[in-house]
Design an enzyme around this catalytic site. Structure first.
Site, PDB file in Angstrom:
ATOM      1  N   ASP A   2     -11.719  18.168 -10.392  1.00 24.01           N
ATOM      2  CA  ASP A   2     -10.806  19.326 -10.165  1.00 24.01           C
ATOM      3  C   ASP A   2      -9.455  18.268  -9.882  1.00 24.01           C
ATOM      4  O   ASP A   2      -9.421  17.454  -8.830  1.00 24.01           O
ATOM      5  CB  ASP A   2     -11.223  20.034  -8.686  1.00 24.01           C
ATOM      6  CG  ASP A   2     -10.285  20.868  -8.377  1.00 24.01           C
ATOM      7  OD1 ASP A   2      -9.902  21.981  -9.896  1.00 24.01           O
ATOM      8  OD2 ASP A   2     -10.384  21.599  -7.476  1.00 24.01           O
ATOM      9  N   HIS A  18       2.224  24.767  -5.658  1.00 27.28           N
ATOM     10  CA  HIS A  18       0.662  24.885  -4.187  1.00 27.28           C
ATOM     11  C   HIS A  18       0.504  23.699  -3.974  1.00 27.28           C
ATOM     12  O   HIS A  18       0.107  23.786  -2.877  1.00 27.28           O
ATOM     13  CB  HIS A  18      -0.792  25.048  -5.570  1.00 27.28           C
ATOM     14  CG  HIS A  18      -1.928  24.929  -5.026  1.00 27.28           C
ATOM     15  ND1 HIS A  18      -2.209  26.014  -4.272  1.00 27.28           N
ATOM     16  CD2 HIS A  18      -2.724  23.951  -4.925  1.00 27.28           C
ATOM     17  CE1 HIS A  18      -3.086  25.099  -3.452  1.00 27.28           C
ATOM     18  NE2 HIS A  18      -3.792  24.331  -3.734  1.00 27.28           N
ATOM     19  N   ARG A  38       0.253  20.055   7.202  1.00 23.19           N
ATOM     20  CA  ARG A  38       0.493  18.692   7.742  1.00 23.19           C
ATOM     21  C   ARG A  38       2.246  18.904   8.328  1.00 23.19           C
ATOM     22  O   ARG A  38       2.542  19.719   9.542  1.00 23.19           O
ATOM     23  CB  ARG A  38       1.040  17.942   5.869  1.00 23.19           C
ATOM     24  CG  ARG A  38      -0.634  17.180   6.093  1.00 23.19           C
ATOM     25  CD  ARG A  38      -0.459  15.575   5.269  1.00 23.19           C
ATOM     26  NE  ARG A  38       0.239  15.991   3.994  1.00 23.19           N
ATOM     27  CZ  ARG A  38      -0.207  16.800   3.163  1.00 23.19           C
ATOM     28  NH1 ARG A  38      -1.223  16.505   2.908  1.00 23.19           N
ATOM     29  NH2 ARG A  38       0.819  16.893   2.502  1.00 23.19           N
ATOM     30  N   GLU A  63      -8.918  30.468  -6.161  1.00 21.96           N
ATOM     31  CA  GLU A  63      -8.057  28.947  -6.754  1.00 21.96           C
ATOM     32  C   GLU A  63      -8.403  29.678  -8.020  1.00 21.96           C
ATOM     33  O   GLU A  63      -8.949  29.255  -9.068  1.00 21.96           O
ATOM     34  CB  GLU A  63      -8.584  27.863  -6.643  1.00 21.96           C
ATOM     35  CG  GLU A  63      -8.562  27.519  -5.293  1.00 21.96           C
ATOM     36  CD  GLU A  63      -8.241  25.619  -4.398  1.00 21.96           C
ATOM     37  OE1 GLU A  63      -9.041  25.074  -5.489  1.00 21.96           O
ATOM     38  OE2 GLU A  63      -7.391  25.650  -3.442  1.00 21.96           O
ATOM     39  N   GLU A 106      -7.103  28.626 -11.383  1.00 24.12           N
ATOM     40  CA  GLU A 106      -7.018  27.878 -11.797  1.00 24.12           C
ATOM     41  C   GLU A 106      -7.149  27.523 -14.338  1.00 24.12           C
ATOM     42  O   GLU A 106      -7.675  28.705 -14.384  1.00 24.12           O
ATOM     43  CB  GLU A 106      -7.543  26.165 -11.687  1.00 24.12           C
ATOM     44  CG  GLU A 106      -7.869  26.292 -10.476  1.00 24.12           C
ATOM     45  CD  GLU A 106      -8.073  24.952 -10.214  1.00 24.12           C
ATOM     46  OE1 GLU A 106      -8.758  23.487  -9.945  1.00 24.12           O
ATOM     47  OE2 GLU A 106      -8.942  24.474  -8.251  1.00 24.12           O
ATOM     48  N   ASP A 129     -11.972  27.983  -8.498  1.00 19.96           N
ATOM     49  CA  ASP A 129     -12.893  26.857  -7.937  1.00 19.96           C
ATOM     50  C   ASP A 129     -12.566  28.004  -6.206  1.00 19.96           C
ATOM     51  O   ASP A 129     -11.618  27.831  -5.894  1.00 19.96           O
ATOM     52  CB  ASP A 129     -11.883  25.756  -8.083  1.00 19.96           C
ATOM     53  CG  ASP A 129     -12.701  24.423  -7.629  1.00 19.96           C
ATOM     54  OD1 ASP A 129     -13.660  24.531  -7.001  1.00 19.96           O
ATOM     55  OD2 ASP A 129     -11.450  24.029  -6.898  1.00 19.96           O
ATOM     56  N   ARG A 185     -11.960  28.116   2.823  1.00 21.79           N
ATOM     57  CA  ARG A 185     -10.547  27.032   4.182  1.00 21.79           C
ATOM     58  C   ARG A 185     -11.291  26.236   5.065  1.00 21.79           C
ATOM     59  O   ARG A 185     -10.029  25.243   6.169  1.00 21.79           O
ATOM     60  CB  ARG A 185      -9.420  27.921   3.851  1.00 21.79           C
ATOM     61  CG  ARG A 185      -8.673  28.927   2.591  1.00 21.79           C
ATOM     62  CD  ARG A 185      -8.656  27.648   1.896  1.00 21.79           C
ATOM     63  NE  ARG A 185      -8.251  28.004   0.785  1.00 21.79           N
ATOM     64  CZ  ARG A 185      -7.950  27.091  -0.604  1.00 21.79           C
ATOM     65  NH1 ARG A 185      -7.734  25.101  -0.472  1.00 21.79           N
ATOM     66  NH2 ARG A 185      -7.820  27.868  -1.852  1.00 21.79           N
ATOM     67  N   GLN A 226     -12.731  23.848   4.968  1.00 19.63           N
ATOM     68  CA  GLN A 226     -12.045  22.305   4.092  1.00 19.63           C
ATOM     69  C   GLN A 226     -11.587  21.721   5.202  1.00 19.63           C
ATOM     70  O   GLN A 226     -11.268  20.041   5.073  1.00 19.63           O
ATOM     71  CB  GLN A 226     -11.008  22.764   3.107  1.00 19.63           C
ATOM     72  CG  GLN A 226     -10.102  22.278   2.239  1.00 19.63           C
ATOM     73  CD  GLN A 226      -9.389  22.707   1.177  1.00 19.63           C
ATOM     74  OE1 GLN A 226      -9.424  23.651   1.190  1.00 19.63           O
ATOM     75  NE2 GLN A 226      -8.635  21.974   0.501  1.00 19.63           N
ATOM     76  N   LYS A 254     -15.654  22.949  -1.819  1.00 18.57           N
ATOM     77  CA  LYS A 254     -15.559  23.391  -2.892  1.00 18.57           C
ATOM     78  C   LYS A 254     -16.559  23.053  -3.661  1.00 18.57           C
ATOM     79  O   LYS A 254     -16.583  23.244  -5.176  1.00 18.57           O
ATOM     80  CB  LYS A 254     -14.635  22.619  -3.291  1.00 18.57           C
ATOM     81  CG  LYS A 254     -12.328  22.101  -2.709  1.00 18.57           C
ATOM     82  CD  LYS A 254     -12.093  23.425  -2.721  1.00 18.57           C
ATOM     83  CE  LYS A 254     -10.890  23.067  -2.716  1.00 18.57           C
ATOM     84  NZ  LYS A 254      -9.669  24.081  -2.567  1.00 18.57           N
ATOM     85  N   THR A 276     -18.344  27.182  -8.742  1.00 20.60           N
ATOM     86  CA  THR A 276     -16.721  26.921  -9.608  1.00 20.60           C
ATOM     87  C   THR A 276     -17.225  28.306 -10.450  1.00 20.60           C
ATOM     88  O   THR A 276     -18.097  27.748 -11.637  1.00 20.60           O
ATOM     89  CB  THR A 276     -16.727  26.243  -9.929  1.00 20.60           C
ATOM     90  OG1 THR A 276     -16.110  24.922  -9.520  1.00 20.60           O
ATOM     91  CG2 THR A 276     -14.943  25.872 -10.804  1.00 20.60           C
ATOM     92  N   THR A 279      -5.237  24.836  -8.304  1.00 17.65           N
ATOM     93  CA  THR A 279      -4.214  26.241  -7.570  1.00 17.65           C
ATOM     94  C   THR A 279      -2.968  26.102  -9.341  1.00 17.65           C
ATOM     95  O   THR A 279      -2.184  25.770  -8.731  1.00 17.65           O
ATOM     96  CB  THR A 279      -4.922  25.947  -6.381  1.00 17.65           C
ATOM     97  OG1 THR A 279      -5.419  26.161  -6.020  1.00 17.65           O
ATOM     98  CG2 THR A 279      -4.208  28.074  -6.671  1.00 17.65           C
ATOM     99  N   GLU A 316      -2.559  31.155   0.084  1.00 14.46           N
ATOM    100  CA  GLU A 316      -0.692  30.904   0.544  1.00 14.46           C
ATOM    101  C   GLU A 316      -0.336  32.570   0.088  1.00 14.46           C
ATOM    102  O   GLU A 316       0.802  32.591   0.935  1.00 14.46           O
ATOM    103  CB  GLU A 316      -0.521  30.584  -1.001  1.00 14.46           C
ATOM    104  CG  GLU A 316      -0.715  28.778  -1.238  1.00 14.46           C
ATOM    105  CD  GLU A 316      -0.402  28.378  -2.805  1.00 14.46           C
ATOM    106  OE1 GLU A 316      -1.514  28.251  -3.527  1.00 14.46           O
ATOM    107  OE2 GLU A 316       0.539  27.838  -3.278  1.00 14.46           O
TER     108      GLU A 316
HETATM  109 CA    CA Z   1      -9.119  23.881  -6.817  1.00 17.67          CA
END
Ligand code: CA
Length: 423
Positions: free
Chosen positions: A131, A138, A147, A204, A206, A238, A242, A245, A258, A262, A354, A368
């Site tokens: 991935d 993203h 962050r 996600e 993708e 995917d 969160r 994560q 994750k 998928t 993503t 998001e």
């Molecule tokens: Ca992903």
């Protein structure tokens, strides 16, 4: 070899009438590959045409198609043996199928199965799943949230297609139910972690690239070689937790958040079918090292949408974006993947990461779209969503639009409740 040929001729029509509808995902110019079964029958390789499937396993058994003389590459009902042949054979077989399905030159006695009567399966045995994180929008959004908005992109991001090795064992075909994962959860104000079901289950959006040409261990690729090694593309969701994560991802990156599921769409749209819709990657913020530079436009202009439906309710489209926004093409991802000498196998799946764009509704994850739950999405029946609830169904759609439509079909999954935690 020219990028386009007679298989891309917009004037071509099929004797399968439903393929000629302007809104069909599967006109004669597409011919995506899949694996299906009908009734209690075995898995068979097929190609989508309009609302039908051509039974390619039967065509090979009857000698109408012979991609590998003396071998039956479609007999096992999985695409890996055909993908392991050369890109030239992929192109020639697609051209032969187009001739057989053409209204002017075709063979109306071909074995067809209605898609509504077929069950779709994983089209390939996925040997490995990697991935990536190739959308700058993203990566910037996630970096801002978790962050520092002033330094949202890590310093390596503009130089390396960032990725991690994921799990192939939980790659599933569209329609497979998704069980809410259990995990360790720890909020910023909690003294200690606890075990529980994820409360921040996300999607996600993708694009998945499937490798059709293997590499030897120790063998790097040029971007041109990598581009030619990709058999085709699928939509990929995917699924991500969160809250799991955020507690686990440092120092080694995502793991259980994750690893649980998928989903991919059942039809592989070939790089040949996508040729008229090639699009360059966005302008570089900083020059790339020369091994990552591309001489051709290796992104694709693919419209992408996410539909969300609460249980028993009509779906609503919550995001609209495009695969052309990807900062790194799949060819660049594969080139970097093989650089160290990592061997690539037939059936390896590369997720783009993503795909988000510049507009507020062009974001490929709920993280998001709701800004980590701050701004809930309103659903039409008065409900709202920050993250996914049990019973929700997510459906991805993708298509190229030009003189005709090259569609990917759909990639969907419905959320089922978490299991009882182990004591
Ligand atoms: Ca992903």
């Amino acid at each position: 070899m020219p990028l386009t040929d007679a298989t891309h001729d917009p004037e071509r029509r099929s004797w399968v009438d439903s393929a000629n509808a302007p809104d069909s995902d599967f006109p004669i110019q597409n011919l995506p590959w899949g694996v299906f079964s009908a009734g209690d029958g075995p898995r068979r390789v097929g190609v989508a045409i309009g609302e039908m499937i051509v039974d390619v396993t039967a065509l090979e058994a009857d000698g109408v198609l012979e991609p590998a003389p003396g071998e039956q590459v479609f007999a096992r009902g999985i695409l890996n043996p055909f993908m392991a042949l050369t890109p030239t054979v992929w192109t020639e077989t697609r051209a032969r199928l187009a001739d057989l399905l053409d209204a002017a030159t075709g063979d109306r006695a071909l074995p067809l199965v209605a898609q509504s009567d077929a069950r779709m399966h994983l089209p390939v045995f996925v040997r490995s799943f990697t991935d990536f994180y190739a959308s700058k929008e993203h990566a910037t959004n996630v970096g801002s949230m978790f962050r520092d908005p002033d330094n949202a992109l890590m310093p390596n991001w503009l130089h390396i297609p960032i990725g991690y090795n994921g799990r192939a064992s939980t790659v599933v075909v569209s329609g497979t139910e998704i069980t809410r994962p259990l995990g360790q959860l720890k909020g910023p104000d909690d003294d200690a972690p606890r075990l529980g079901p994820s409360a921040k289950l996300d999607i996600e959006l993708e694009l998945g690239a499937l490798v059709g040409t293997a590499t030897r261990m120790g063998q790097p690729l040029t971007t041109a070689q990598a581009e030619a090694a990709i058999f085709g593309y699928v939509l990929l969701n995917d699924w991500s937790a969160r809250d799991i994560q955020v507690w686990e991802y440092q120092p080694l990156g995502p793991f259980q958040s994750k690893a649980f599921a998928t989903s991919i769409s059942p039809w592989i749209v070939t790089r040949d079918a996508l040729a008229p819709f090639r699009h360059p990657t966005p302008p570089r913020d900083l020059p790339l090292l020369p091994y990552l530079e591309e001489a051709t436009a290796n992104n694709f202009d693919i419209h992408l949408e996410i539909d969300l439906a609460a249980e028993g309710c009509a779906p609503v489209t919550v995001a609209r974006t495009n695969a052309r926004y990807l900062y790194y093409s799949a060819a660049q991802q594969l080139t970097h993947h093989a650089l160290s000498g990592c061997a690539m196998e037939v059936g390896d799946l590369l997720g783009s990461g993503t795909i988000s764009g510049p507009a507020p509704d062009s974001l490929g994850s709920l993280l998001e779209l709701t800004w980590n739950g701050r701004d809930p999405i309103a659903l039409p029946d008065g409900q709202e969503r920050r993250f996914l609830e049990d019973g929700d169904t997510v459906t991805l759609r993708g298509w190229c639009e030009g003189a005709y439509r090259i569609g990917f079909g759909t990639c969907s999954g419905t959320i089922r409740p978490a299991p009882v935690p182990p004591a």
